[in-house]
Design a protein around this motif. Sequence first.
Motif, PDB file in Angstrom:
ATOM      1  N   GLU A 100       7.317   6.922   6.424  1.00  0.00           N
ATOM      2  CA  GLU A 100       6.842   8.387   6.173  1.00  0.00           C
ATOM      3  C   GLU A 100       5.339   8.275   6.303  1.00  0.00           C
ATOM      4  O   GLU A 100       4.832   9.686   6.572  1.00  0.00           O
ATOM      5  CB  GLU A 100       6.640   7.753   4.104  1.00  0.00           C
ATOM      6  N   ASP A 154       2.164   4.845  -1.387  1.00  0.00           N
ATOM      7  CA  ASP A 154       2.609   6.001  -1.741  1.00  0.00           C
ATOM      8  C   ASP A 154       1.873   6.644  -1.947  1.00  0.00           C
ATOM      9  O   ASP A 154       1.119   7.820  -1.874  1.00  0.00           O
ATOM     10  CB  ASP A 154       4.086   6.280  -3.308  1.00  0.00           C
ATOM     11  N   SER A 155       0.712   6.015  -3.082  1.00  0.00           N
ATOM     12  CA  SER A 155      -0.801   6.792  -3.639  1.00  0.00           C
ATOM     13  C   SER A 155      -1.689   6.624  -2.669  1.00  0.00           C
ATOM     14  O   SER A 155      -2.054   8.105  -2.306  1.00  0.00           O
ATOM     15  CB  SER A 155      -1.312   6.192  -5.043  1.00  0.00           C
ATOM     16  N   GLY A 170      11.788  11.067   3.730  1.00  0.00           N
ATOM     17  CA  GLY A 170      11.554  11.205   2.728  1.00  0.00           C
ATOM     18  C   GLY A 170      11.038  12.419   3.171  1.00  0.00           C
ATOM     19  O   GLY A 170      10.526  13.450   3.877  1.00  0.00           O
ATOM     20  N   LEU A 200      -0.688   7.581   0.855  1.00  0.00           N
ATOM     21  CA  LEU A 200      -0.091   8.456   1.573  1.00  0.00           C
ATOM     22  C   LEU A 200      -0.726   9.982   0.398  1.00  0.00           C
ATOM     23  O   LEU A 200      -0.909  11.097   1.429  1.00  0.00           O
ATOM     24  CB  LEU A 200       1.512   8.364   1.477  1.00  0.00           C
ATOM     25  N   ARG A 201      -0.574   9.671  -0.117  1.00  0.00           N
ATOM     26  CA  ARG A 201      -0.951  11.430  -1.383  1.00  0.00           C
ATOM     27  C   ARG A 201      -2.063  11.763  -1.249  1.00  0.00           C
ATOM     28  O   ARG A 201      -2.337  13.296  -1.261  1.00  0.00           O
ATOM     29  CB  ARG A 201      -0.573  11.400  -2.996  1.00  0.00           C
ATOM     30  N   TYR A 224       7.518  14.010   3.974  1.00  0.00           N
ATOM     31  CA  TYR A 224       6.603  13.475   4.606  1.00  0.00           C
ATOM     32  C   TYR A 224       7.112  14.007   6.296  1.00  0.00           C
ATOM     33  O   TYR A 224       7.108  14.602   6.347  1.00  0.00           O
ATOM     34  CB  TYR A 224       5.649  12.798   4.924  1.00  0.00           C
ATOM     35  N   ALA A 254      12.573  16.347  -3.515  1.00  0.00           N
ATOM     36  CA  ALA A 254      11.193  15.683  -3.456  1.00  0.00           C
ATOM     37  C   ALA A 254      11.271  17.542  -4.749  1.00  0.00           C
ATOM     38  O   ALA A 254       9.670  18.246  -3.785  1.00  0.00           O
ATOM     39  CB  ALA A 254       9.774  15.049  -3.186  1.00  0.00           C
TER      40      ALA A 254
END
Length: 410
Positions: free
Chosen positions: A227, A181-182, A285, A184-185, A287, A322
């Motif tokens: 994602e 997650d981090s 999700g 991708l962010r 994205y 989200a």
Amino acid sequence: MGLAGPTELDAVWRQHSRKVLATLIRLLRDFDLAEEALHDAFLVAANKWPREGMPDNPSAWLISAGRFRALDKLRQRACFDTAQAELALLLADTESAEETHLADDQLRLIFTCCHPDLAPEAQVALTLREVCGLTTEEIARAFLIRTPTLAQRIVRAKLRIKEAGLPYEIPAQEELPGRLDSVLRVIYLVFNEGYSAHSGDSIVRAELSVEAVRLGRLLAGLLPDGEVLGLLGLMLLNEARRQARQTSTGDVVLLADQDRSLWDRAMMAEGTILIEQAFRQHQVGPYVLQGAIAAVHAAASSAAETDWNEILGLYGILRRAAPSPIVQLNRAIAVSMVRGPAAALPLVQSMLDTGQLADYHLAHVAEADLLRQLGRNELAKAAYVRALQLCRLEPERRLLQRRLAELAPS
């Protein structure tokens, strides 16, 4: 080999410095030492290349130069420090290792910068500084914090990596989902800074968006999670419009006014296929949903043929999956396209009134555009002025000034 002047050296810095730094960090195992070696290498290049010409492979040349400069320094320090002596010996044995690992070094660097032992705000700051090459001042402005505070955050993050011995590596396959997650962010933040710069003279910083897409491809090859595919598809669908987003003089061209013949259709097709693939995995999700919205825009042969009902429906799902003020703002714009500006204006104004987006210039632009469409020109002017006060990107400032001039009494 052509001779290199200041323009060519600047272009090499912009294109290669982050890749070179990532490899030097792997070789030297120290952020500060690697940065020092990077700058030493470019100083050597600035002296040699204008006289001897630019090498065919600037990255490899700079890595080699940085490595040898660092090796010299480590050997000098080795007389007083055993650890430096060991590192110097190790570095001397890595003659041909650069090319083997070069492709993965930036991905390795991102996973290190986004390690869970670092605070989320430190992950983003360190990645933007080390992977993207933004200055401390630029990052501080982007996050609306003081430069010394941001600088301390980066220093503490580097110290934490060193003291805790956080590995400079891509995690094992079984650890990847928890670390994703981090990463991708942060990759998306890098892309957005390249796709729509927060300040400066140009709306795009192509070297950042291209680099983010490359990192997205590397990650998708490593872990084809829904994602991951969604983020890569989203970036490709947006990157495909880069040529149409500004004029030859750098002015902004809004989506509705873009020459769609300039869109890269092959890139759009690849992005759309990735989004469809992600949907088939049933891993939908944020994205993937944003990619689906971009795909709807890509499918329209003209602005008038855009399926805004489909986009509004997707924003409704995204808002539940989200929730964020930015998603709500974008949904409000979709509402205006489907139900008219009068229906959308209260949605935008409520976010401004509650302070959620009070400092976000695009929220004021959205309010101004809606007021202008409703013929409430004096209020529209006030909103454009507020947006202009907050905007730091010159092409957007010129667009806002044109909007204000159009509202001036004839």
